[in-house]
Write a protein that holds these residues in place. Sequence first.
Motif, short mmCIF file in Angstrom:
data_model
loop_
_atom_site.label_atom_id
_atom_site.label_comp_id
_atom_site.label_asym_id
_atom_site.label_seq_id
_atom_site.Cartn_x
_atom_site.Cartn_y
_atom_site.Cartn_z
N ALA A 114 0.85 -1.21 0.00
CA ALA A 114 0.00 0.00 0.00
C ALA A 114 0.88 1.25 0.00
N GLY A 118 1.23 4.41 -2.71
CA GLY A 118 1.19 5.82 -2.31
C GLY A 118 2.42 6.58 -2.77
N ASN A 155 -4.73 2.86 11.38
CA ASN A 155 -4.36 1.49 11.00
C ASN A 155 -2.85 1.30 11.21
N GLY A 156 -2.34 0.16 10.76
CA GLY A 156 -0.94 -0.16 11.02
C GLY A 156 0.02 0.82 10.37
N LEU A 181 -8.57 -1.96 11.83
CA LEU A 181 -7.64 -2.73 10.99
C LEU A 181 -8.37 -3.59 9.98
N PHE A 182 -7.73 -3.71 8.83
CA PHE A 182 -8.21 -4.64 7.81
C PHE A 182 -7.71 -6.05 8.14
N TYR A 183 -6.42 -6.12 8.48
CA TYR A 183 -5.84 -7.41 8.89
C TYR A 183 -5.83 -7.42 10.42
N ARG A 188 -1.94 -7.10 17.06
CA ARG A 188 -1.70 -5.82 16.35
C ARG A 188 -2.49 -4.70 17.00
N ARG A 221 -12.88 -4.56 8.99
CA ARG A 221 -13.07 -3.13 9.28
C ARG A 221 -14.46 -2.83 9.82
N LEU A 238 -5.32 6.11 4.53
CA LEU A 238 -4.69 4.95 3.89
C LEU A 238 -5.56 3.70 3.98
N ASP A 240 -8.12 2.15 1.42
CA ASP A 240 -9.05 2.02 0.30
C ASP A 240 -9.96 0.81 0.56
N ASP A 258 -5.67 10.21 1.30
CA ASP A 258 -5.29 9.16 0.35
C ASP A 258 -4.57 9.80 -0.84
N LEU A 259 -3.36 9.35 -1.08
CA LEU A 259 -2.58 9.91 -2.19
C LEU A 259 -3.15 9.55 -3.56
N ASP A 275 -2.84 13.87 -0.27
CA ASP A 275 -1.53 14.30 0.24
C ASP A 275 -0.94 13.13 1.02
N ASN A 276 0.37 13.19 1.23
CA ASN A 276 1.00 12.16 2.05
C ASN A 276 0.63 12.41 3.51
N VAL A 277 0.22 11.35 4.18
CA VAL A 277 -0.22 11.50 5.57
C VAL A 277 0.88 12.11 6.45
O1 PTJ Z 1 -3.18 -1.98 9.01
P1 PTJ Z 1 -4.31 -2.66 8.28
O2 PTJ Z 1 -4.47 -4.09 8.69
O3 PTJ Z 1 -5.62 -1.91 8.42
O4 PTJ Z 1 -3.97 -2.65 6.71
C1 PTJ Z 1 -3.67 -1.44 6.13
C2 PTJ Z 1 -3.47 -1.48 4.60
C3 PTJ Z 1 -2.72 -0.19 4.24
C4 PTJ Z 1 -2.66 -2.67 4.20
C5 PTJ Z 1 -4.81 -1.50 3.94
O5 PTJ Z 1 -5.57 -0.44 4.41
C6 PTJ Z 1 -4.73 -1.48 2.44
O6 PTJ Z 1 -4.57 -2.49 1.80
O7 PTJ Z 1 -4.81 -0.27 1.89
P2 PTJ Z 1 -4.95 -0.02 0.31
O8 PTJ Z 1 -6.23 -0.62 -0.18
O9 PTJ Z 1 -3.70 -0.39 -0.41
O10 PTJ Z 1 -5.11 1.53 0.27
C7 PTJ Z 1 -4.14 2.39 0.78
C8 PTJ Z 1 -4.30 3.73 0.05
O11 PTJ Z 1 -3.47 4.66 0.74
C9 PTJ Z 1 -3.82 3.69 -1.41
O12 PTJ Z 1 -4.74 4.38 -2.23
C10 PTJ Z 1 -2.48 4.43 -1.38
O13 PTJ Z 1 -2.26 5.18 -2.56
C11 PTJ Z 1 -2.65 5.35 -0.19
N1 PTJ Z 1 -1.41 5.65 0.51
C12 PTJ Z 1 -0.35 4.84 0.72
N2 PTJ Z 1 0.60 5.47 1.44
C13 PTJ Z 1 0.11 6.70 1.72
C14 PTJ Z 1 -1.18 6.82 1.13
N3 PTJ Z 1 -1.91 7.94 1.26
C15 PTJ Z 1 -1.39 8.96 1.98
N4 PTJ Z 1 -0.17 8.91 2.56
C16 PTJ Z 1 0.61 7.81 2.47
N5 PTJ Z 1 1.81 7.77 3.07
#
Ligand code: PTJ
Length: 327
Positions: A114, A118, A155-156, A181-183, A188, A221, A238, A240, A258-259, A275-277
Amino acid sequence: MFEGHAQSLSSFANVSSFFGKERRKVEGGQQRLRVPAADAVQSPSLEVLTSAFGMSAGGAPPLWPLTDYIISRTDIKAHMSVPANHPRKASLDVRHRLTGGLEEGIVAPAGLIAHGRGEAFDYLLGERTPVEAARAERAAVALLLAARKPVVCVNGNVAALCPGDVVALASAVGAELEVNLFYRSGGRERRIRRVLMEAGAKRVWGVGPRSRTVPGLSSERARADKPTVEADVVLVMLEDGDRTEYLMRMGKKVVAVDLNPLSRTARKASLTIVDNVVRALPRMTGYARSMRKWNRGRLALVYGGFDNKANLRVAESRIRSGLKRRR
Ligand code: PTJ
Protein backbone atom coordinates in the motif's frame (compact mmCIF):
# COMPACT_ATOMS: atom_id res chain seq x y z
CA MET A 1 -2.77 -15.44 4.97
CA PHE A 2 0.63 -16.65 4.02
CA GLU A 3 0.53 -19.84 2.01
CA GLY A 4 3.54 -21.87 1.14
CA HIS A 5 4.88 -25.33 0.43
CA ALA A 6 6.87 -26.97 3.17
CA GLN A 7 9.19 -28.96 0.96
CA SER A 8 12.23 -30.10 2.86
CA LEU A 9 10.99 -30.82 6.34
CA SER A 10 11.64 -34.43 7.19
CA SER A 11 9.65 -34.84 10.37
CA PHE A 12 6.61 -33.46 12.06
CA ALA A 13 6.98 -29.93 13.24
CA ASN A 14 4.36 -28.31 15.30
CA VAL A 15 4.33 -24.68 14.32
CA SER A 16 1.65 -23.61 16.73
CA SER A 17 4.07 -22.49 19.41
CA PHE A 18 5.54 -20.01 16.96
CA PHE A 19 2.53 -18.76 15.13
CA GLY A 20 -0.19 -18.58 17.75
CA LYS A 21 -3.64 -19.90 17.36
CA GLU A 22 -3.49 -21.75 14.08
CA ARG A 23 -2.20 -25.25 14.85
CA ARG A 24 -1.03 -27.38 11.94
CA LYS A 25 1.21 -30.39 11.66
CA VAL A 26 3.67 -30.04 8.88
CA GLU A 27 4.98 -33.18 7.25
CA GLY A 28 7.62 -33.62 4.61
CA GLY A 29 6.55 -33.26 1.02
CA GLN A 30 4.21 -30.74 -0.46
CA GLN A 31 1.84 -29.92 2.31
CA ARG A 32 0.09 -26.56 2.36
CA LEU A 33 0.83 -24.46 5.38
CA ARG A 34 -1.39 -21.59 6.40
CA VAL A 35 -0.22 -19.05 8.91
CA PRO A 36 -2.17 -15.95 9.90
CA ALA A 37 -0.24 -12.99 8.54
CA ALA A 38 -0.77 -10.89 11.62
CA ASP A 39 0.77 -13.59 13.79
CA ALA A 40 3.58 -14.28 11.36
CA VAL A 41 4.96 -10.85 12.05
CA GLN A 42 5.51 -11.91 15.65
CA SER A 43 7.52 -14.87 14.42
CA PRO A 44 10.67 -16.01 16.21
CA SER A 45 14.28 -15.52 15.28
CA LEU A 46 15.77 -17.60 12.50
CA GLU A 47 17.78 -19.55 15.06
CA VAL A 48 14.69 -20.60 17.01
CA LEU A 49 12.86 -21.56 13.87
CA THR A 50 15.62 -23.55 12.25
CA SER A 51 16.59 -25.41 15.41
CA ALA A 52 12.98 -26.45 15.84
CA PHE A 53 13.14 -27.95 12.39
CA GLY A 54 16.30 -29.83 13.27
CA MET A 55 18.71 -27.57 11.39
CA SER A 56 21.40 -25.18 12.38
CA ALA A 57 20.88 -21.50 11.56
CA GLY A 58 23.84 -21.74 9.19
CA GLY A 59 22.42 -24.76 7.36
CA ALA A 60 20.39 -24.64 4.20
CA PRO A 61 16.93 -23.32 5.00
CA PRO A 62 13.91 -25.14 3.64
CA LEU A 63 12.45 -23.86 0.41
CA TRP A 64 9.77 -22.16 2.31
CA PRO A 65 8.55 -18.66 1.55
CA LEU A 66 7.86 -17.85 5.18
CA THR A 67 11.43 -18.68 6.12
CA ASP A 68 12.63 -16.41 3.33
CA TYR A 69 10.45 -13.76 4.85
CA ILE A 70 12.01 -14.23 8.26
CA ILE A 71 15.53 -14.17 6.79
CA SER A 72 14.65 -10.92 5.12
CA ARG A 73 13.69 -9.50 8.52
CA THR A 74 17.30 -9.74 9.58
CA ASP A 75 18.33 -7.97 6.36
CA ILE A 76 15.85 -5.21 7.09
CA LYS A 77 17.61 -4.40 10.37
CA ALA A 78 21.02 -4.36 8.74
CA HIS A 79 19.97 -1.85 6.07
CA MET A 80 17.91 0.60 8.09
CA SER A 81 20.36 3.48 8.23
CA VAL A 82 20.57 5.71 5.16
CA PRO A 83 23.59 7.98 4.61
CA ALA A 84 22.80 11.66 5.26
CA ASN A 85 23.78 12.68 1.73
CA HIS A 86 21.67 10.08 -0.05
CA PRO A 87 19.45 11.92 -2.57
CA ARG A 88 16.39 9.88 -1.54
CA LYS A 89 17.10 9.88 2.19
CA ALA A 90 13.79 11.42 3.29
CA SER A 91 11.78 8.92 1.29
CA LEU A 92 13.91 5.97 2.42
CA ASP A 93 13.64 7.03 6.06
CA VAL A 94 9.86 7.04 5.75
CA ARG A 95 10.03 3.58 4.17
CA HIS A 96 12.09 2.34 7.05
CA ARG A 97 9.47 3.44 9.53
CA LEU A 98 7.24 0.96 7.75
CA THR A 99 9.71 -1.89 7.49
CA GLY A 100 10.53 -1.32 11.17
CA GLY A 101 6.79 -1.31 11.89
CA LEU A 102 6.47 -4.61 10.06
CA GLU A 103 9.22 -6.06 12.18
CA GLU A 104 7.49 -4.88 15.35
CA GLY A 105 4.17 -6.41 14.31
CA ILE A 106 2.44 -3.08 13.78
CA VAL A 107 2.32 -2.92 9.98
CA ALA A 108 0.63 -5.69 7.99
CA PRO A 109 2.79 -7.17 5.21
CA ALA A 110 0.36 -5.75 2.65
CA GLY A 111 0.93 -2.33 4.23
CA LEU A 112 4.29 -2.20 2.44
CA ILE A 113 2.55 -2.67 -0.88
CA ALA A 114 0.00 0.00 0.00
CA HIS A 115 2.85 2.36 0.81
CA GLY A 116 4.51 1.64 -2.53
CA ARG A 117 1.34 2.61 -4.31
CA GLY A 118 1.19 5.82 -2.31
CA GLU A 119 4.84 6.61 -3.06
CA ALA A 120 4.17 6.41 -6.80
CA PHE A 121 1.42 9.02 -6.54
CA ASP A 122 3.50 11.16 -4.22
CA TYR A 123 6.39 11.09 -6.70
CA LEU A 124 4.09 12.51 -9.36
CA LEU A 125 2.89 15.19 -6.94
CA GLY A 126 6.51 16.26 -6.49
CA GLU A 127 6.55 14.97 -2.88
CA ARG A 128 5.11 18.21 -1.51
CA THR A 129 1.71 19.43 -0.43
CA PRO A 130 0.01 21.15 -3.37
CA VAL A 131 -2.34 24.07 -2.84
CA GLU A 132 -5.50 22.00 -3.37
CA ALA A 133 -4.37 19.53 -0.70
CA ALA A 134 -3.73 22.38 1.75
CA ARG A 135 -7.22 23.70 0.97
CA ALA A 136 -8.74 20.28 1.67
CA GLU A 137 -6.75 19.97 4.90
CA ARG A 138 -8.06 23.30 6.16
CA ALA A 139 -11.66 22.41 5.26
CA ALA A 140 -11.26 18.99 6.91
CA VAL A 141 -10.04 20.57 10.11
CA ALA A 142 -12.98 22.97 10.13
CA LEU A 143 -15.32 19.99 9.74
CA LEU A 144 -13.59 18.06 12.53
CA LEU A 145 -13.64 21.06 14.87
CA ALA A 146 -17.33 21.62 14.20
CA ALA A 147 -18.17 17.94 14.76
CA ARG A 148 -19.97 16.85 17.91
CA LYS A 149 -18.20 13.50 18.13
CA PRO A 150 -15.22 13.26 15.78
CA VAL A 151 -13.07 10.14 15.63
CA VAL A 152 -9.65 9.53 14.09
CA CYS A 153 -9.14 5.96 12.87
CA VAL A 154 -5.64 4.51 12.90
CA ASN A 155 -4.36 1.49 11.00
CA GLY A 156 -0.94 -0.16 11.02
CA ASN A 157 0.65 2.10 8.43
CA VAL A 158 -0.43 5.30 10.16
CA ALA A 159 0.74 4.02 13.54
CA ALA A 160 4.18 3.25 12.12
CA LEU A 161 4.52 6.37 9.99
CA CYS A 162 3.38 9.16 12.27
CA PRO A 163 2.11 8.15 15.72
CA GLY A 164 2.97 11.50 17.33
CA ASP A 165 1.28 13.48 14.55
CA VAL A 166 -1.93 11.48 14.71
CA VAL A 167 -2.14 11.86 18.49
CA ALA A 168 -1.46 15.61 18.21
CA LEU A 169 -4.17 16.08 15.58
CA ALA A 170 -6.77 14.09 17.54
CA SER A 171 -6.03 16.19 20.60
CA ALA A 172 -6.12 19.50 18.64
CA VAL A 173 -9.58 18.74 17.17
CA GLY A 174 -10.93 17.00 20.30
CA ALA A 175 -11.36 13.61 18.58
CA GLU A 176 -11.23 10.09 19.99
CA LEU A 177 -8.56 7.73 18.62
CA GLU A 178 -9.64 4.30 17.44
CA VAL A 179 -7.63 1.43 16.00
CA ASN A 180 -9.35 0.04 12.91
CA LEU A 181 -7.64 -2.73 10.99
CA PHE A 182 -8.21 -4.64 7.81
CA TYR A 183 -5.84 -7.41 8.89
CA ARG A 184 -7.13 -7.50 12.41
CA SER A 185 -5.52 -9.43 15.23
CA GLY A 186 -5.57 -8.85 18.98
CA GLY A 187 -1.78 -8.56 19.00
CA ARG A 188 -1.70 -5.82 16.35
CA GLU A 189 -4.52 -3.92 18.03
CA ARG A 190 -2.64 -3.91 21.32
CA ARG A 191 0.71 -3.00 19.78
CA ILE A 192 -0.83 -0.09 17.89
CA ARG A 193 -2.54 1.11 21.05
CA ARG A 194 0.79 0.93 22.87
CA VAL A 195 2.53 2.97 20.15
CA LEU A 196 -0.19 5.63 20.36
CA MET A 197 -0.10 5.73 24.15
CA GLU A 198 3.68 6.11 24.05
CA ALA A 199 3.15 9.01 21.66
CA GLY A 200 0.96 10.73 24.25
CA ALA A 201 -2.59 9.41 23.66
CA LYS A 202 -4.72 9.33 26.80
CA ARG A 203 -7.17 6.74 25.53
CA VAL A 204 -7.23 4.50 22.48
CA TRP A 205 -10.36 2.62 21.40
CA GLY A 206 -10.75 -0.30 19.04
CA VAL A 207 -8.89 -2.92 21.07
CA GLY A 208 -10.64 -6.15 22.09
CA PRO A 209 -13.42 -8.27 20.68
CA ARG A 210 -16.40 -6.38 19.29
CA SER A 211 -19.36 -7.25 17.18
CA ARG A 212 -19.60 -6.06 13.61
CA THR A 213 -21.05 -2.63 14.12
CA VAL A 214 -20.86 -1.29 10.57
CA PRO A 215 -23.90 -2.96 8.97
CA GLY A 216 -23.33 -4.63 5.61
CA LEU A 217 -19.55 -4.35 5.59
CA SER A 218 -18.02 -7.82 5.36
CA SER A 219 -14.34 -7.13 6.14
CA GLU A 220 -12.76 -6.90 9.59
CA ARG A 221 -13.07 -3.13 9.28
CA ALA A 222 -16.71 -3.61 10.23
CA ARG A 223 -15.63 -4.07 13.85
CA ALA A 224 -15.98 -0.47 14.88
CA ASP A 225 -15.85 0.60 18.49
CA LYS A 226 -18.10 3.05 20.32
CA PRO A 227 -16.45 6.29 19.07
CA THR A 228 -16.88 5.33 15.40
CA VAL A 229 -20.41 4.05 15.94
CA GLU A 230 -21.38 7.32 17.63
CA ALA A 231 -19.27 9.67 15.51
CA ASP A 232 -20.67 12.30 13.19
CA VAL A 233 -17.29 12.83 11.46
CA VAL A 234 -14.73 10.04 10.88
CA LEU A 235 -11.16 10.59 9.68
CA VAL A 236 -9.79 7.60 7.73
CA MET A 237 -6.28 7.35 6.34
CA LEU A 238 -4.69 4.95 3.89
CA GLU A 239 -7.64 2.63 3.71
CA ASP A 240 -9.05 2.02 0.30
CA GLY A 241 -12.11 -0.24 0.25
CA ASP A 242 -15.76 0.01 1.05
CA ARG A 243 -15.80 1.15 4.69
CA THR A 244 -16.17 4.80 3.73
CA GLU A 245 -19.35 4.08 1.79
CA TYR A 246 -20.83 2.09 4.66
CA LEU A 247 -19.94 4.75 7.21
CA MET A 248 -21.63 7.32 5.02
CA ARG A 249 -24.72 5.12 4.79
CA MET A 250 -24.77 5.32 8.60
CA GLY A 251 -25.13 9.09 8.21
CA LYS A 252 -21.54 10.04 8.99
CA LYS A 253 -19.27 12.44 7.19
CA VAL A 254 -15.97 10.87 6.20
CA VAL A 255 -12.68 12.70 5.74
CA ALA A 256 -10.10 10.61 3.84
CA VAL A 257 -6.36 11.05 3.45
CA ASP A 258 -5.29 9.16 0.35
CA LEU A 259 -2.58 9.91 -2.19
CA ASN A 260 -4.61 8.19 -4.89
CA PRO A 261 -7.39 10.52 -6.05
CA LEU A 262 -8.90 7.64 -8.03
CA SER A 263 -9.26 5.24 -5.11
CA ARG A 264 -12.72 4.15 -4.07
CA THR A 265 -12.30 5.83 -0.70
CA ALA A 266 -11.04 9.09 -2.24
CA ARG A 267 -14.03 9.15 -4.60
CA LYS A 268 -16.66 8.32 -2.02
CA ALA A 269 -15.51 10.37 0.98
CA SER A 270 -17.26 13.60 1.95
CA LEU A 271 -13.90 15.37 1.95
CA THR A 272 -10.71 13.99 0.43
CA ILE A 273 -7.15 15.07 1.11
CA VAL A 274 -4.78 13.96 -1.64
CA ASP A 275 -1.53 14.30 0.24
CA ASN A 276 1.00 12.16 2.05
CA VAL A 277 -0.22 11.50 5.57
CA VAL A 278 3.21 12.40 6.97
CA ARG A 279 2.82 15.94 5.60
CA ALA A 280 -0.94 16.25 5.98
CA LEU A 281 -1.24 15.58 9.71
CA PRO A 282 1.21 18.20 11.06
CA ARG A 283 -0.28 20.79 8.74
CA MET A 284 -3.80 19.91 9.91
CA THR A 285 -2.74 20.23 13.54
CA GLY A 286 -1.42 23.69 12.75
CA TYR A 287 -4.77 24.68 11.20
CA ALA A 288 -6.63 23.21 14.17
CA ARG A 289 -4.62 25.29 16.62
CA SER A 290 -5.29 28.47 14.69
CA MET A 291 -9.04 27.76 14.31
CA ARG A 292 -9.59 26.32 17.76
CA LYS A 293 -11.56 29.28 19.08
CA TRP A 294 -13.75 29.73 16.01
CA ASN A 295 -17.48 29.26 16.44
CA ARG A 296 -19.44 26.69 14.43
CA GLY A 297 -20.78 29.32 12.03
CA ARG A 298 -17.32 30.46 11.06
CA LEU A 299 -16.10 26.88 10.70
CA ALA A 300 -19.12 26.06 8.53
CA LEU A 301 -18.12 28.80 6.11
CA VAL A 302 -14.80 27.04 5.57
CA TYR A 303 -16.03 23.47 5.02
CA GLY A 304 -19.32 24.56 3.45
CA GLY A 305 -17.48 26.51 0.77
CA PHE A 306 -15.27 23.58 -0.11
CA ASP A 307 -16.09 21.69 -3.32
CA ASN A 308 -14.69 18.17 -2.90
CA LYS A 309 -15.36 16.94 -6.44
CA ALA A 310 -13.75 20.00 -8.02
CA ASN A 311 -10.78 19.70 -5.67
CA LEU A 312 -10.35 16.01 -6.57
CA ARG A 313 -10.33 16.91 -10.27
CA VAL A 314 -7.50 19.40 -9.65
CA ALA A 315 -5.55 16.77 -7.70
CA GLU A 316 -6.02 14.22 -10.47
CA SER A 317 -4.95 16.61 -13.20
CA ARG A 318 -1.88 17.61 -11.18
CA ILE A 319 -0.86 13.95 -11.01
CA ARG A 320 -1.52 13.51 -14.73
CA SER A 321 0.62 16.54 -15.53
CA GLY A 322 3.22 15.20 -13.10
CA LEU A 323 3.46 12.20 -15.41
CA LYS A 324 4.27 14.51 -18.32
CA ARG A 325 6.74 16.58 -16.27
CA ARG A 326 8.64 13.45 -15.27
CA ARG A 327 9.11 12.27 -18.86
O1 PTJ B 1 -3.18 -1.98 9.01
P1 PTJ B 1 -4.31 -2.66 8.28
O2 PTJ B 1 -4.47 -4.09 8.69
O3 PTJ B 1 -5.62 -1.91 8.42
O4 PTJ B 1 -3.97 -2.65 6.71
C1 PTJ B 1 -3.67 -1.44 6.13
C2 PTJ B 1 -3.47 -1.48 4.60
C3 PTJ B 1 -2.72 -0.19 4.24
C4 PTJ B 1 -2.66 -2.67 4.20
C5 PTJ B 1 -4.81 -1.50 3.94
O5 PTJ B 1 -5.57 -0.44 4.41
C6 PTJ B 1 -4.73 -1.48 2.44
O6 PTJ B 1 -4.57 -2.49 1.80
O7 PTJ B 1 -4.81 -0.27 1.89
P2 PTJ B 1 -4.95 -0.02 0.31
O8 PTJ B 1 -6.23 -0.62 -0.18
O9 PTJ B 1 -3.70 -0.39 -0.41
O10 PTJ B 1 -5.11 1.53 0.27
C7 PTJ B 1 -4.14 2.39 0.78
C8 PTJ B 1 -4.30 3.73 0.05
O11 PTJ B 1 -3.47 4.66 0.74
C9 PTJ B 1 -3.82 3.69 -1.41
O12 PTJ B 1 -4.74 4.38 -2.23
C10 PTJ B 1 -2.48 4.43 -1.38
O13 PTJ B 1 -2.26 5.18 -2.56
C11 PTJ B 1 -2.65 5.35 -0.19
N1 PTJ B 1 -1.41 5.65 0.51
C12 PTJ B 1 -0.35 4.84 0.72
N2 PTJ B 1 0.60 5.47 1.44
C13 PTJ B 1 0.11 6.70 1.72
C14 PTJ B 1 -1.18 6.82 1.13
N3 PTJ B 1 -1.91 7.94 1.26
C15 PTJ B 1 -1.39 8.96 1.98
N4 PTJ B 1 -0.17 8.91 2.56
C16 PTJ B 1 0.61 7.81 2.47
N5 PTJ B 1 1.81 7.77 3.07
